[in-house]
Design an enzyme around this catalytic site. Structure first.
Site, PDB file in Angstrom:
ATOM      1  N   SER A 138       0.793  -1.233   0.000  1.00 53.71           N
ATOM      2  CA  SER A 138       0.000   0.000   0.000  1.00 53.71           C
ATOM      3  C   SER A 138       0.823   1.279   0.000  1.00 53.71           C
ATOM      4  O   SER A 138       0.329   2.321  -0.411  1.00 53.71           O
ATOM      5  CB  SER A 138      -0.967   0.023   1.183  1.00 53.71           C
ATOM      6  N   LYS A 173       0.619   4.841   6.779  1.00 56.20           N
ATOM      7  CA  LYS A 173      -0.101   5.648   5.786  1.00 56.20           C
ATOM      8  C   LYS A 173       0.441   7.075   5.804  1.00 56.20           C
ATOM      9  O   LYS A 173       1.130   7.483   6.724  1.00 56.20           O
ATOM     10  CB  LYS A 173      -1.609   5.699   6.086  1.00 56.20           C
TER      11      LYS A 173
END
Length: 124
Positions: free
Chosen positions: A32, A75
């Site tokens: 990701s 993230k």
């Protein structure tokens, strides 16, 4: 007997130092955050970075997964929805750099500040 208690005290001190250390290591799981971070990369996270200041847009952070709190996610902060009204926002939108392969705020919404563990400091 004295050696055993000294060894136990040493291990207890080591565990306490690790638990309260301002820097903790984490592993990146999945694609990701590619290309910035690859699956299996290890990062050092500054857990005290946000004690006196709010996370900033662009910071890469480790946070507790809102849907599975025992898991951690890495993230990038892309938006602080209440930043215009409050210099210490209560929630943040986070995205993975590899959008199609990332489960992020597009899936679980804004993340509360208390879920952010710290800012990624170094990759090793």
């Amino acid at each position: 007997m004295r050696a055993a208690s000294a060894l136990l005290a040493f291990f207890a001190a080591a565990v306490a130092a690790w638990r309260w250390s301002p820097v903790r290591r984490y592993s990146v799981e999945g694609p990701s955050m590619e290309p910035a971070f690859a699956d299996g990369d290890r990062v050092l996270v500054n857990r005290v970075a946000y004690m006196r200041q709010a996370p900033c847009i662009g910071d890469v952070v480790v946070l507790r997964d809102p849907e599975q709190p025992a898991r951690h996610l890495i993230k990038r902060i892309v938006l602080a929805p209440d930043l215009a009204k409050d210099p210490a926002p209560a929630s943040f939108y986070v995205l993975g750099d590899n959008g199609p392969m990332s489960r992020d705020s597009r899936h679980f919404g804004a993340v509360p500040r208390r879920a952010i563990i710290g800012r990624v400091w170094r990759r090793y």
